[in-house]
Design a protein around this motif. Structure first.
Motif, PDB file in Angstrom:
ATOM      1  N   ILE A   1       0.818  -1.182  -0.139  1.00  0.00           N
ATOM      2  CA  ILE A   1      -0.230  -0.062  -0.050  1.00  0.00           C
ATOM      3  C   ILE A   1       0.835   1.350   0.010  1.00  0.00           C
ATOM      4  O   ILE A   1       0.456   2.108  -0.580  1.00  0.00           O
ATOM      5  CB  ILE A   1      -0.742  -0.005   1.349  1.00  0.00           C
ATOM      6  CG1 ILE A   1      -1.922  -1.188   0.952  1.00  0.00           C
ATOM      7  CG2 ILE A   1      -1.580   1.308   1.380  1.00  0.00           C
ATOM      8  CD1 ILE A   1      -2.960  -1.365   2.046  1.00  0.00           C
ATOM      9  N   SER A   2       1.807   1.273   0.724  1.00  0.00           N
ATOM     10  CA  SER A   2       2.891   2.021   0.817  1.00  0.00           C
ATOM     11  C   SER A   2       4.257   1.567   0.815  1.00  0.00           C
ATOM     12  O   SER A   2       4.252   0.465   1.192  1.00  0.00           O
ATOM     13  CB  SER A   2       2.746   3.181   2.017  1.00  0.00           C
ATOM     14  OG  SER A   2       2.772   2.776   3.270  1.00  0.00           O
ATOM     15  N   PRO A   3       5.439   2.258   0.551  1.00  0.00           N
ATOM     16  CA  PRO A   3       6.655   1.555   0.419  1.00  0.00           C
ATOM     17  C   PRO A   3       7.087   1.185   2.000  1.00  0.00           C
ATOM     18  O   PRO A   3       7.780   0.111   1.969  1.00  0.00           O
ATOM     19  CB  PRO A   3       7.545   2.777  -0.027  1.00  0.00           C
ATOM     20  CG  PRO A   3       6.634   3.805  -0.870  1.00  0.00           C
ATOM     21  CD  PRO A   3       5.464   3.878  -0.107  1.00  0.00           C
ATOM     22  N   ASP A   4       6.725   1.651   2.905  1.00  0.00           N
ATOM     23  CA  ASP A   4       7.031   1.198   4.104  1.00  0.00           C
ATOM     24  C   ASP A   4       6.075   0.344   5.097  1.00  0.00           C
ATOM     25  O   ASP A   4       6.214   0.032   6.178  1.00  0.00           O
ATOM     26  CB  ASP A   4       7.476   2.401   5.150  1.00  0.00           C
ATOM     27  CG  ASP A   4       6.364   3.524   5.227  1.00  0.00           C
ATOM     28  OD1 ASP A   4       5.522   3.504   4.489  1.00  0.00           O
ATOM     29  OD2 ASP A   4       6.467   4.228   6.317  1.00  0.00           O
ATOM     30  N   SER A   5       4.811  -0.016   4.218  1.00  0.00           N
ATOM     31  CA  SER A   5       3.867  -0.691   4.938  1.00  0.00           C
ATOM     32  C   SER A   5       4.150  -2.131   4.779  1.00  0.00           C
ATOM     33  O   SER A   5       4.387  -2.640   3.338  1.00  0.00           O
ATOM     34  CB  SER A   5       2.438  -0.291   4.462  1.00  0.00           C
ATOM     35  OG  SER A   5       1.374  -1.051   4.691  1.00  0.00           O
ATOM     36  N   PRO A   6       3.910  -3.175   5.667  1.00  0.00           N
ATOM     37  CA  PRO A   6       3.954  -4.562   5.288  1.00  0.00           C
ATOM     38  C   PRO A   6       2.590  -4.954   4.511  1.00  0.00           C
ATOM     39  O   PRO A   6       2.748  -6.340   4.087  1.00  0.00           O
ATOM     40  CB  PRO A   6       3.995  -5.001   6.582  1.00  0.00           C
ATOM     41  CG  PRO A   6       3.323  -4.281   7.686  1.00  0.00           C
ATOM     42  CD  PRO A   6       3.813  -2.793   6.939  1.00  0.00           C
ATOM     43  N   THR A   7       1.721  -4.165   4.499  1.00  0.00           N
ATOM     44  CA  THR A   7       0.157  -4.665   3.960  1.00  0.00           C
ATOM     45  C   THR A   7       0.298  -4.477   2.600  1.00  0.00           C
ATOM     46  O   THR A   7       0.577  -3.491   2.000  1.00  0.00           O
ATOM     47  CB  THR A   7      -0.717  -4.104   4.673  1.00  0.00           C
ATOM     48  OG1 THR A   7      -0.582  -3.977   6.111  1.00  0.00           O
ATOM     49  CG2 THR A   7      -2.244  -4.337   4.179  1.00  0.00           C
ATOM     50  N   THR A   8      -0.016  -5.487   1.865  1.00  0.00           N
ATOM     51  CA  THR A   8      -0.420  -5.228   0.265  1.00  0.00           C
ATOM     52  C   THR A   8      -1.842  -4.891  -0.061  1.00  0.00           C
ATOM     53  O   THR A   8      -2.671  -5.018   1.043  1.00  0.00           O
ATOM     54  CB  THR A   8       0.081  -6.484  -0.286  1.00  0.00           C
ATOM     55  OG1 THR A   8      -0.895  -7.731   0.160  1.00  0.00           O
ATOM     56  CG2 THR A   8       1.453  -7.111  -0.256  1.00  0.00           C
ATOM     57  N   TRP A   9      -2.112  -4.728  -1.367  1.00  0.00           N
ATOM     58  CA  TRP A   9      -3.432  -4.331  -1.917  1.00  0.00           C
ATOM     59  C   TRP A   9      -4.178  -5.532  -1.623  1.00  0.00           C
ATOM     60  O   TRP A   9      -5.310  -5.247  -1.468  1.00  0.00           O
ATOM     61  CB  TRP A   9      -3.269  -3.840  -3.064  1.00  0.00           C
ATOM     62  CG  TRP A   9      -3.113  -2.323  -3.114  1.00  0.00           C
ATOM     63  CD1 TRP A   9      -1.985  -1.820  -3.502  1.00  0.00           C
ATOM     64  CD2 TRP A   9      -3.745  -1.339  -2.695  1.00  0.00           C
ATOM     65  NE1 TRP A   9      -1.799  -0.273  -3.399  1.00  0.00           N
ATOM     66  CE2 TRP A   9      -2.956   0.016  -2.771  1.00  0.00           C
ATOM     67  CE3 TRP A   9      -4.851  -1.111  -1.943  1.00  0.00           C
ATOM     68  CZ2 TRP A   9      -3.588   1.109  -2.218  1.00  0.00           C
ATOM     69  CZ3 TRP A   9      -5.416   0.331  -1.763  1.00  0.00           C
ATOM     70  CH2 TRP A   9      -4.740   1.442  -1.909  1.00  0.00           C
ATOM     71  N   GLY A  10      -3.736  -6.670  -1.490  1.00  0.00           N
ATOM     72  CA  GLY A  10      -4.344  -7.973  -1.826  1.00  0.00           C
ATOM     73  C   GLY A  10      -5.295  -8.083  -0.365  1.00  0.00           C
ATOM     74  O   GLY A  10      -6.469  -8.244  -0.480  1.00  0.00           O
ATOM     75  N   ILE A  11      -4.980  -7.513   0.891  1.00  0.00           N
ATOM     76  CA  ILE A  11      -5.555  -7.305   2.113  1.00  0.00           C
ATOM     77  C   ILE A  11      -6.839  -6.644   2.184  1.00  0.00           C
ATOM     78  O   ILE A  11      -8.039  -7.424   2.281  1.00  0.00           O
ATOM     79  CB  ILE A  11      -4.572  -7.282   3.276  1.00  0.00           C
ATOM     80  CG1 ILE A  11      -3.484  -8.068   3.357  1.00  0.00           C
ATOM     81  CG2 ILE A  11      -5.486  -7.087   4.624  1.00  0.00           C
ATOM     82  CD1 ILE A  11      -3.862  -9.714   3.304  1.00  0.00           C
ATOM     83  N   PRO A  12      -6.654  -5.491   1.711  1.00  0.00           N
ATOM     84  CA  PRO A  12      -7.932  -4.624   1.915  1.00  0.00           C
ATOM     85  C   PRO A  12      -8.993  -4.978   0.664  1.00  0.00           C
ATOM     86  O   PRO A  12     -10.243  -4.878   0.818  1.00  0.00           O
ATOM     87  CB  PRO A  12      -7.395  -3.280   1.394  1.00  0.00           C
ATOM     88  CG  PRO A  12      -6.214  -3.230   1.243  1.00  0.00           C
ATOM     89  CD  PRO A  12      -5.496  -4.579   1.593  1.00  0.00           C
TER      90      PRO A  12
END
Length: 103
Positions: A55-66
């Motif tokens: 989602i953002s460069p420093d976020s561990p969350t990818t777009w797949g989750i939301p």
């Protein structure tokens, strides 16, 4: 209820209207849900890199989750929409039909 009441209900034009409205609405919501799932599967098949992008460069969350959570929430939302209409318009039509038949 006895068989004559069931026959009166089935012969009632408002009952046929209720059944037709309910079927159309259920098929519409089913088509929406199927379209959402199909879109998600096609996204997995043809553009998996989108789901794997952070989602953002420093976020561990990818777009797949939301996107996945949104897909699950859409099922709850569509169910809520159906229940709202069923408890309102469809129940009113049902009660009107029963009143007509019982008179």
């Amino acid at each position: 209820m006895n068989d004559s009441i069931y026959q009166q209900i089935q012969a009632n034009p408002r009952f046929r209207e209720l059944v037709a409205k309910r079927e159309r609405f259920a098929w519409l919501l089913s088509a929406i849900m199927l379209g959402l799932y199909l879109g998600f599967i096609l996204l997995i098949a043809f553009a998996p890199h989108i789901l794997g992008t952070r989602i953002s460069p420093d976020s561990p969350t990818t777009w797949g989750i939301p996107i996945g959570v949104g897909l699950i929430l859409s099922a709850f939302i569509l169910t809520g929409i159906y229940v709202h209409r069923a408890n309102g318009e469809f129940d009113r039509l049902n009660q009107a039909i029963l009143k007509e038949v019982q008179q």
